[in-house]
Design a protein around this motif. Structure first.
Motif, PDB file in Angstrom:
ATOM      1  N   LEU A   1       4.588 -19.766   1.151  1.00  0.00           N
ATOM      2  CA  LEU A   1       3.369 -19.132   0.635  1.00  0.00           C
ATOM      3  C   LEU A   1       2.690 -18.295   1.712  1.00  0.00           C
ATOM      4  O   LEU A   1       2.162 -17.214   1.438  1.00  0.00           O
ATOM      5  CB  LEU A   1       2.416 -20.188   0.083  1.00  0.00           C
ATOM      6  N   SER A   2       2.704 -18.785   2.935  1.00  0.00           N
ATOM      7  CA  SER A   2       2.108 -18.051   4.044  1.00  0.00           C
ATOM      8  C   SER A   2       2.838 -16.726   4.252  1.00  0.00           C
ATOM      9  O   SER A   2       2.212 -15.671   4.416  1.00  0.00           O
ATOM     10  CB  SER A   2       2.160 -18.902   5.313  1.00  0.00           C
TER      11      SER A   2
ATOM     12  N   ASP B   1       3.195  -9.782   0.533  1.00  0.00           N
ATOM     13  CA  ASP B   1       2.790  -9.263  -0.773  1.00  0.00           C
ATOM     14  C   ASP B   1       1.614 -10.085  -1.318  1.00  0.00           C
ATOM     15  O   ASP B   1       1.801 -11.020  -2.109  1.00  0.00           O
ATOM     16  CB  ASP B   1       3.982  -9.327  -1.738  1.00  0.00           C
ATOM     17  N   PRO B   2       0.390  -9.743  -0.901  1.00  0.00           N
ATOM     18  CA  PRO B   2      -0.788 -10.516  -1.327  1.00  0.00           C
ATOM     19  C   PRO B   2      -0.945 -10.625  -2.847  1.00  0.00           C
ATOM     20  O   PRO B   2      -1.396 -11.659  -3.337  1.00  0.00           O
ATOM     21  CB  PRO B   2      -1.961  -9.761  -0.705  1.00  0.00           C
ATOM     22  N   GLU B   3      -0.555  -9.585  -3.592  1.00  0.00           N
ATOM     23  CA  GLU B   3      -0.681  -9.653  -5.053  1.00  0.00           C
ATOM     24  C   GLU B   3       0.271 -10.690  -5.638  1.00  0.00           C
ATOM     25  O   GLU B   3      -0.096 -11.450  -6.529  1.00  0.00           O
ATOM     26  CB  GLU B   3      -0.418  -8.280  -5.669  1.00  0.00           C
TER      27      GLU B   3
ATOM     28  N   ARG C   1      -0.206 -18.361  -6.588  1.00  0.00           N
ATOM     29  CA  ARG C   1      -1.311 -19.313  -6.427  1.00  0.00           C
ATOM     30  C   ARG C   1      -1.837 -19.739  -7.789  1.00  0.00           C
ATOM     31  O   ARG C   1      -1.996 -20.932  -8.062  1.00  0.00           O
ATOM     32  CB  ARG C   1      -2.429 -18.677  -5.594  1.00  0.00           C
TER      33      ARG C   1
ATOM     34  N   PRO D   1      -8.955 -14.318   4.538  1.00  0.00           N
ATOM     35  CA  PRO D   1      -8.485 -15.695   4.313  1.00  0.00           C
ATOM     36  C   PRO D   1      -9.301 -16.757   5.061  1.00  0.00           C
ATOM     37  O   PRO D   1      -9.526 -17.850   4.537  1.00  0.00           O
ATOM     38  CB  PRO D   1      -7.040 -15.688   4.816  1.00  0.00           C
TER      39      PRO D   1
ATOM     40  N   LYS E   1     -12.609 -11.785   0.792  1.00  0.00           N
ATOM     41  CA  LYS E   1     -11.245 -11.255   0.857  1.00  0.00           C
ATOM     42  C   LYS E   1     -10.500 -11.762   2.088  1.00  0.00           C
ATOM     43  O   LYS E   1      -9.290 -11.924   2.059  1.00  0.00           O
ATOM     44  CB  LYS E   1     -11.268  -9.716   0.869  1.00  0.00           C
TER      45      LYS E   1
ATOM     46  N   TYR F   1       2.040 -14.355   1.397  1.00  0.00           N
ATOM     47  CA  TYR F   1       0.711 -13.756   1.553  1.00  0.00           C
ATOM     48  C   TYR F   1       0.763 -12.562   2.500  1.00  0.00           C
ATOM     49  O   TYR F   1       0.146 -11.531   2.251  1.00  0.00           O
ATOM     50  CB  TYR F   1      -0.304 -14.791   2.049  1.00  0.00           C
ATOM     51  N   GLN F   2       1.509 -12.719   3.593  1.00  0.00           N
ATOM     52  CA  GLN F   2       1.624 -11.637   4.578  1.00  0.00           C
ATOM     53  C   GLN F   2       2.372 -10.432   4.000  1.00  0.00           C
ATOM     54  O   GLN F   2       2.011  -9.287   4.264  1.00  0.00           O
ATOM     55  CB  GLN F   2       2.355 -12.132   5.834  1.00  0.00           C
TER      56      GLN F   2
ATOM     57  N   PHE G   1       1.434 -13.226  -3.994  1.00  0.00           N
ATOM     58  CA  PHE G   1       0.898 -14.512  -3.540  1.00  0.00           C
ATOM     59  C   PHE G   1      -0.174 -15.003  -4.519  1.00  0.00           C
ATOM     60  O   PHE G   1      -0.176 -16.163  -4.919  1.00  0.00           O
ATOM     61  CB  PHE G   1       0.291 -14.389  -2.134  1.00  0.00           C
ATOM     62  N   GLU G   2      -1.076 -14.107  -4.906  1.00  0.00           N
ATOM     63  CA  GLU G   2      -2.154 -14.469  -5.824  1.00  0.00           C
ATOM     64  C   GLU G   2      -1.597 -14.932  -7.165  1.00  0.00           C
ATOM     65  O   GLU G   2      -2.070 -15.912  -7.740  1.00  0.00           O
ATOM     66  CB  GLU G   2      -3.103 -13.277  -6.011  1.00  0.00           C
TER      67      GLU G   2
END
Length: 123
Positions: free
Chosen positions: A15-16, A22-24, A30, A66, A64, A19-20, A26-27
């Protein structure tokens, strides 16, 4: 190291990285993990859990960064923990406060279409 602990570490690392990269995405992941977790709850607890998650998401929406989000999540956790502790220590006080905070709703009668004079009816 136990297999559960290793699986948790691998999930965290994945997940980490996500996030680095592709934040979308990741969301999206989540939200999926949260929904899967809530769906594993007993049916009578799910609606409340979804409501709490909605409240948390709303409170975190403006953060926004983290680290800022994490700090706010910790703050929310401790606020809820303090409220829980107060409830455990003095449940009667909490119940009295909740009863006092209730407001009775005023019912406003609405007229049906047939109750309006014919000249005032919308066309």
């Amino acid at each position: 190291m136990t297999s559960d602990k290793r699986a948790t570490e691998q999930m965290f690392e994945g997940l980490s990285s996500l996030y680095q990269e592709d934040p979308e995405k990741f969301e999206e992941q989540r939200r999926l993990l949260i929904a899967q977790t809530i769906e594993s709850f007993p049916e009578e607890c799910r609606q409340r859990a979804y409501g709490l998650q909605f409240t948390i998401d709303c409170r975190l929406r403006k953060y926004k960064d983290p680290i800022m989000r994490m700090n706010k999540m910790v703050e929310i956790f401790w606020q809820q923990f303090a409220q829980f502790q107060e409830t455990i220590n003095d449940p009667e006080k909490i119940m009295l406060e909740r009863r006092a905070a209730r407001h009775n709703a005023k019912i406003i009668p609405l007229r049906g279409r047939d109750e309006y004079p014919s000249s005032n009816q919308p066309h």
